[in-house]
Design an enzyme around this catalytic site. Structure first.
Site, PDB file in Angstrom:
ATOM      1  N   GLY A  14       0.835  -1.208   0.000  1.00  0.00           N
ATOM      2  CA  GLY A  14       0.000   0.000   0.000  1.00  0.00           C
ATOM      3  C   GLY A  14       0.863   1.250   0.000  1.00  0.00           C
ATOM      4  N   GLY A  93       0.045  -9.363  -3.056  1.00  0.00           N
ATOM      5  CA  GLY A  93       0.574 -10.528  -2.354  1.00  0.00           C
ATOM      6  C   GLY A  93       1.657 -11.225  -3.157  1.00  0.00           C
ATOM      7  CG  ASP A 122       3.846  -6.590   7.763  1.00  0.00           C
ATOM      8  OD1 ASP A 122       3.284  -5.929   6.875  1.00  0.00           O
ATOM      9  OD2 ASP A 122       3.203  -7.217   8.639  1.00  0.00           O
ATOM     10  N   GLY A 123       4.570  -7.238   4.746  1.00  0.00           N
ATOM     11  CA  GLY A 123       4.214  -8.225   3.731  1.00  0.00           C
ATOM     12  C   GLY A 123       5.108  -8.128   2.518  1.00  0.00           C
ATOM     13  CG  ASP A 147      -0.832  -0.379   8.716  1.00  0.00           C
ATOM     14  OD1 ASP A 147      -1.639   0.555   8.591  1.00  0.00           O
ATOM     15  OD2 ASP A 147      -0.820  -1.375   7.964  1.00  0.00           O
ATOM     16  NE  ARG A 182     -25.606  14.346  15.516  1.00  0.00           N
ATOM     17  CZ  ARG A 182     -25.912  14.818  14.318  1.00  0.00           C
ATOM     18  NH1 ARG A 182     -24.954  15.309  13.545  1.00  0.00           N
ATOM     19  NH2 ARG A 182     -27.144  14.802  13.887  1.00  0.00           N
ATOM     20  CD  GLU A 247      -7.759  -1.115   8.983  1.00  0.00           C
ATOM     21  OE1 GLU A 247      -8.681  -1.120   8.170  1.00  0.00           O
ATOM     22  OE2 GLU A 247      -6.547  -1.087   8.655  1.00  0.00           O
ATOM     23  CG  HIS A 298      -7.854   3.856   0.785  1.00  0.00           C
ATOM     24  ND1 HIS A 298      -9.001   3.170   1.104  1.00  0.00           N
ATOM     25  CD2 HIS A 298      -6.894   2.929   0.553  1.00  0.00           C
ATOM     26  CE1 HIS A 298      -8.753   1.873   1.047  1.00  0.00           C
ATOM     27  NE2 HIS A 298      -7.488   1.700   0.718  1.00  0.00           N
TER      28      HIS A 298
HETATM   29  O1  F6P Z   1      -1.224  -1.392   5.380  1.00  0.00           O
HETATM   30  C1  F6P Z   1      -1.699  -0.121   5.031  1.00  0.00           C
HETATM   31  C2  F6P Z   1      -3.187  -0.126   4.949  1.00  0.00           C
HETATM   32  O2  F6P Z   1      -3.609   1.167   4.600  1.00  0.00           O
HETATM   33  C3  F6P Z   1      -3.896  -0.610   6.193  1.00  0.00           C
HETATM   34  O3  F6P Z   1      -3.928   0.351   7.207  1.00  0.00           O
HETATM   35  C4  F6P Z   1      -5.244  -0.976   5.622  1.00  0.00           C
HETATM   36  O4  F6P Z   1      -5.863  -1.981   6.400  1.00  0.00           O
HETATM   37  C5  F6P Z   1      -4.894  -1.516   4.260  1.00  0.00           C
HETATM   38  O5  F6P Z   1      -3.625  -1.010   3.931  1.00  0.00           O
HETATM   39  C6  F6P Z   1      -5.868  -1.163   3.179  1.00  0.00           C
HETATM   40  O6  F6P Z   1      -5.459  -1.822   2.023  1.00  0.00           O
HETATM   41  P1  F6P Z   1      -6.088  -1.563   0.583  1.00  0.00           P
HETATM   42  O7  F6P Z   1      -5.409  -0.341   0.020  1.00  0.00           O
HETATM   43  O8  F6P Z   1      -5.755  -2.790  -0.170  1.00  0.00           O
HETATM   44  O9  F6P Z   1      -7.544  -1.325   0.758  1.00  0.00           O
END
Ligand code: F6P
Length: 407
Positions: A14, A93, A122-123, A147, A182, A247, A298
């Site tokens: 990402g 991936g 990391d991935g 993250d 609120r 999230e 995003h």
């Molecule tokens: O790892 C970065 C991140 O923005 C995460 O915070 C989020 O869960 C994920 O990527 C969203 O991924 P995508 O862009 O595939 O929707």
């Protein structure tokens, strides 16, 4: 000075703010040494396309002054101000198909590189390490992710800007929350880690911050605690509240929920009514609690990189080039105790893989970290203190059971 080198650079996973600032730093430092830098578009997809002859190699060369804009601003170096990645990125991936892997390895061979700099989370670092092992590539990793969950580095590129983005969103939401008395629930990214929610929640004045490391699931006692916090705040005169939820926090039964922000907003609105119906005077105005959820999405991956991210990008880019000059390959550039250092990639990837196998986050918020302590000291609700949990949970469960019978 060492012999001229030809290095490749790619961004993978990402995107996030600061990627272009790293590319810029690498190009500047490398060009000053007389080295060539090849920008590989769309990560491993670009290597496949190189094998397929879809790019002219000369078009992939990155130069320090390749981004000038015309007119009186000609020569202005804008790259470090821009978000996204000029190289594009890939979030698909690991390429499992042997034919794709063979093309990736061939694409790399055609580039005739001395080393590859992979900017990833990391991935993607895991994937690039695997490919480097197969292809015998010299690899240097640079951590990036909003993250902030890459192990062995205290900071990753993009995190600081994302904290700033979420913090300003919280500021903006404060006034509409206050105008309508609120409870605003703000869902923040971070995958399985709570760094982004925790840091921006503190900086943005949140009343409640829920992160997976401290509150893995939104069970009834937690919701009751949150309602009690809101009730106490109302009694002190603050009629609105800001709730930040990462999230990675899961639903009531530990299940992954599509939008945990909206889920939490509904639970708080419903529970506040049932608390009032139990007859406890402390909750008597709780049935007026109105909640709204905002899922930031995003937008957290964009925005002009902060000065802090630009500095980190510059320092990381320079370190990567220095490592190549020294012939120290298979390293991850990291930030540790105020300094740029590097770690053995084999060790880093070992930790990442072990965590992924067990389904746990490789770089979580430590539950006794400074920022968790700061949040608690400021009176922000981040979940029950562990030693208090048993009593509090039981007491809250009683309230919940009473409420459940009423509704
Ligand atoms: O790892 C970065 C991140 O923005 C995460 O915070 C989020 O869960 C994920 O990527 C969203 O991924 P995508 O862009 O595939 O929707």
């Amino acid at each position: 000075m060492s012999s001229p080198k030809r290095i490749g650079i790619l961004t993978s996973g990402g995107d996030c703010p600061g990627l272009n600032a790293v590319i810029r730093a690498v190009v500047k430092c490398a060009n000053r040494r007389g080295w060539d830098v090849i920008g590989i578009p769309y990560s491993t997809d670009g290597l496949i396309h190189i094998t397929e002859g879809r790019y002219r190699l000369e078009d992939l060369v990155l130069r320090e002054h390749g981004y000038d804009i015309p007119g009186i601003l000609q020569g202005l170096d804008v790259l470090q101000f821009l978000s996204g990645s000029i190289l594009g990125s890939l979030n698909k991936g690991h390429p499992e198909n042997p034919e794709a892997v063979a093309k990736i390895l061939e694409g790399y061979r055609l580039l005739n590189l001395d080393c590859l700099i992979a900017i990833g989370g990391d991935g993607s670092l895991d994937i690039m390490y695997d490919l480097a092992q197969r292809g015998g590539w010299n690899l240097i990793g640079i951590p990036k992710t909003i993250d902030n969950d890459v192990p062995f580095t205290e900071k990753s590129i993009g995190f600081n800007t994302a904290v700033q983005t979420v913090t300003s969103a919280l500021y903006d939401l404060t006034f509409t929350a206050a105008s309508h008395d609120r409870v605003m629930v703000v869902e923040v990214m971070g995958r399985d880690a709570g760094h982004l929610a925790l840091h921006s929640g503190i900086a943005g004045g949140a009343d409640v911050i829920l992160i997976p490391e401290l509150v893995p699931e939104l069970n009834p006692p937690i919701i009751t605690h949150i309602c009690q916090e809101i009730a106490a705040m109302r009694q002190r005169g603050r009629k609105f509240a800001l709730l930040v939820v990462a999230e990675g926090v899961h639903g009531e039964g530990g299940e992954k929920v599509h939008s945990i922000g909206e889920y939490l907003a509904k639970l708080v609105a419903n529970r506040s009514c049932t608390l009032c119906q139990t007859g406890d005077a402390n909750y008597c105005d709780m049935d007026q609690v109105e909640t709204r959820a905002t899922v930031l999405g995003h937008i957290q991956r964009s925005g002009t990189p902060t000065a802090s991210d630009r500095l980190l990008a510059s320092a990381f880019g320079r370190k990567a080039v220095d490592l190549i000059e020294e012939g120290r390959y298979s390293r991850l550039v990291v930030w540790e105790a105020g300094r740029v250092r590097s770690k053995d990639l084999a060790e880093v990837i070992g930790v990442i893989r072990a965590c992924h196998r067990q389904g746990i986050c490789p770089g979580p918020v430590e539950t006794d970290s400074t920022m968790v302590k700061v949040a608690r000291s400021l009176g922000i609700y981040v979940g029950p203190e562990l030693e208090l949990m048993a009593d509090n949970v039981q007491a809250a469960l009683n309230v919940w059971e009473a409420g459940a019978q009423v509704s």
